[in-house]
Design an enzyme around this catalytic site. Sequence first.
Site, PDB file in Angstrom:
ATOM      1  N   ASP A  54       0.839  -1.202   0.000  1.00 43.92           N
ATOM      2  CA  ASP A  54       0.000   0.000   0.000  1.00 43.92           C
ATOM      3  C   ASP A  54       0.872   1.250   0.000  1.00 43.92           C
ATOM      4  O   ASP A  54       2.052   1.192   0.319  1.00 43.92           O
ATOM      5  CB  ASP A  54      -0.900  -0.019   1.237  1.00 43.92           C
ATOM      6  CG  ASP A  54      -2.167   0.807   1.058  1.00 43.92           C
ATOM      7  OD1 ASP A  54      -2.420   1.305  -0.057  1.00 43.92           O
ATOM      8  OD2 ASP A  54      -2.913   0.937   2.048  1.00 43.92           O
ATOM      9  N   ASP A 106      -9.994   4.090  -1.151  1.00 47.95           N
ATOM     10  CA  ASP A 106     -10.813   3.085  -0.468  1.00 47.95           C
ATOM     11  C   ASP A 106     -12.298   3.277  -0.762  1.00 47.95           C
ATOM     12  O   ASP A 106     -12.783   4.394  -0.847  1.00 47.95           O
ATOM     13  CB  ASP A 106     -10.610   3.193   1.047  1.00 47.95           C
ATOM     14  CG  ASP A 106      -9.289   2.588   1.487  1.00 47.95           C
ATOM     15  OD1 ASP A 106      -8.464   2.254   0.620  1.00 47.95           O
ATOM     16  OD2 ASP A 106      -9.096   2.447   2.709  1.00 47.95           O
TER      17      ASP A 106
END
Length: 474
Positions: free
Chosen positions: A194, A260
Site C-alpha cells: 500500500d 478506499d
Amino acid sequence: MALLPLLSLLPLLASAQTPLTVVKYSSTPNGFTTPPRGFNSFGLQVNTGAQPNFSFNQSSILTQARALVANSPASLLADGDYYISLDSGWSVGCNGDQYGRIIDDTSKFDISDLAPELHSMGLKLGVYVVPGSFHDDGDKTIEGTSIAIRDTWDGHDNGLCRMDFDDAKDGVQQWHDSVVGLFADWGVDLIKFDYVTPGSPSPGSATLQPNTSGSVIAFHKAIEKVGRPIRLDISWKLERNDSFFDIWEANADSMRLDQDLNAQGGNKLVEWAVVQRAIENYRQFISTVIDDNHLPLTIHPDMDNAFIGNPESVTGVSDAERTTIATHWIAAGANLLSGSDFTNLDDLGKKLLTLPEAWVDVANFTAQYPMQPRNPGTGKNSPQQLQVWIAGPDGSGDAAVVLANYGPDQGQGNFNTSLEGTQNVTATWADLGLSGSYQVRNVWESVDLGTLDSQISAQLGEGESQLLRFQRAS
Ligand SMILES: *[C@@H]1O[C@H](CO)[C@@H](O)[C@H](O)[C@H]1NC(C)=O
Ligand SMILES: *[C@@H]1O[C@H](CO)[C@@H](O)[C@H](O)[C@H]1NC(C)=O
Ligand SMILES: *[C@@H]1O[C@H](CO)[C@@H](O)[C@H](O)[C@H]1NC(C)=O
Ligand SMILES: *[C@@H]1O[C@H](CO)[C@@H](O)[C@H](O)[C@H]1NC(C)=O
Ligand SMILES: *[C@@H]1O[C@H](CO)[C@@H](O)[C@H](O)[C@H]1NC(C)=O
Ligand SMILES: *[C@@H]1O[C@H](CO)[C@@H](O)[C@H](O)[C@H]1NC(C)=O
Ligand SMILES: *[C@@H]1O[C@H](CO)[C@@H](O)[C@H](O)[C@H]1NC(C)=O
C-alpha cells in the site's frame, strides 16, 4: 424533412465507425492467470458497527475464513484461488526482527500458525506492507549481508515509522529479498503493498516520497527468487501514464485504481456514490489500456473490496446495487476479494459470491477478456449513466455483455446526468462491435433470452444492471 431520416441514421453510422479492440489478459509478472478471490479484512476493521463481534485478530480472521469455506462449494474453492488477505494492523511498531524484517503483532496474530491453518482449509494468506524499512532498525544488519540498514536509506522519514530507500544503494534489494524470504517461510501467498507512489496521497501527517516504484520492482525480483508463488497487489489510485503503467505491469499482478471504497467509521460498508466512482475509475483504466496499447494486458485491476455478501442494512446499498457491484467486478476480471462479513451472508449474498455460472463460466472468461465500455448509440467509451460493456469476443465469438443504469450521478460518477426511475438500456450489435446471432442468457436470473441477431434491451431501475452471456449461434 429530408434531414430527419439522415439524423436518425447517425448513431448507427457512428457505431460502425467505432471498431472494437478486444482486450485480453495474459499471464501476470508473478505467473498468475486469474485474479485472486476471497476476503480482505479492511472493511470490517474500519466499519466496526457492521459487525461488532469482529476485532482484527487471529480468532476473528479464522471465524471469517471458516464461514467463507462453509458458504462456498468445494469445487469453487478447489478451482479458484481463495485468499484471506490481512490489511493494515497485523504487524507492530517501528521495528522489525533482528534483521529489520516485518513481524506480526503477537498480541493479535501468530502468522506462522495462521498460514498452515488457512492452507489446511484450502485457503491462502495475504499480508500488508508499506514503503520503507523501520526507522528504529538502522543499526541492524540485513540478513545474509554485512550491510547496515541505515546505509540503504535516502534520509527521508515517511511518517509510517519508516525511512525510505535510496534505490541506488547496495542492500535495498537484499532487504526486500529477506522480507519476502520470511513471508515465504511463514507460508504467505499474497502481498498487498500500500501507499505506493506516484498515486497514493500521503496519509495524515506522513509524507510519501514521490516515486516508490523501485520497491515494487524489488518485491517482484524477490518473489522471482524465493521460489514460492506469491501475488503482488499494489495500492492505491496508481498513476496510469506510460512512464509508470509500464512499471506496474511488469512487476505487479494487480493494481488499485481508486481510493478506499469502504465508508470508514460507519455502521455500513459502502455508499453508492463511491461505487459509481469506482466503476468510473475502471472505465478510465480500461480506456487507457486500449488507447496506450497495453495489450495483451499483464496486470489485473484492483477495484478494492467487493461489498456484496451482506443485506442492505449492513452493506449500505440496495440488492440491485449489490448485484451491479458483483457484475462489474467479475466482468472486469478484477480482484475478487470481498470485504463482506462471511458470518452474516443473506441468500442474495451467497448467490452473488458463489453462483457457478458467474464464478466459473463468466469469471473464467473475464479472467481472460475484461469488459470495456461501448456507449449505447455510438459504441464510444465516454462515461454514461446508461452504459453497455462487452468482454471479448473470444476466438469462437463468445462474449459477456453488461447493461447498466447507474442512476443519477451522486457527485463522483463523472457522467453528470440524473435520469430518474426505470430506463430502457439498449445496445445494438453495432454499438457492441458484434455481428451475427447469439444465444443470450441472463446470468444472475438464470434465464435464457433466446437467439438475438441485432440488439438487446433491458428496462433497468436506478443502480440496476444485467450480466449476460453471449454464445455465438451463427
Ligand atoms: C455476536 O456474537 C454473539 C455471540 O456469539 C451472537 O449472539 C451475535 O448474533 C453476534 N452478532 C452479530 C452481529 O453477528
Ligand atoms: C475455470 O478456471 C479454473 C482455473 O483455471 C479451472 O480449474 C477450471 O477448470 C475452469 N473451469 C471452466 C469451466 O473452464
Ligand atoms: C480476538 O478478539 C476477540 C474479541 O475482542 C477476543 O474474544 C479474542 O480472545 C481475541 N483473540 C485473540 C487471539 O487475540
Ligand atoms: C521512478 O523510479 C523508478 C525505479 O527506481 C525509475 O526507474 C524511474 O525512472 C523513476 N521515475 C521517475 C519519473 O522518477
Ligand atoms: C507521469 O506521472 C508522473 C507522476 O504523476 C509525472 O511526474 C510525469 O510527468 C508523468 N509523465 C508523463 C509522460 O506524463
Ligand atoms: C462531468 O463534469 C465534470 C466536472 O464538471 C467534467 O470534468 C466532466 O468532463 C463531465 N463529464 C461528462 C461526461 O460530461
Ligand atoms: C427500448 O428501446 C429499443 C431501441 O429503441 C426499442 O427497440 C425497444 O422496443 C424499447 N423497449 C421498450 C420496452 O420500450
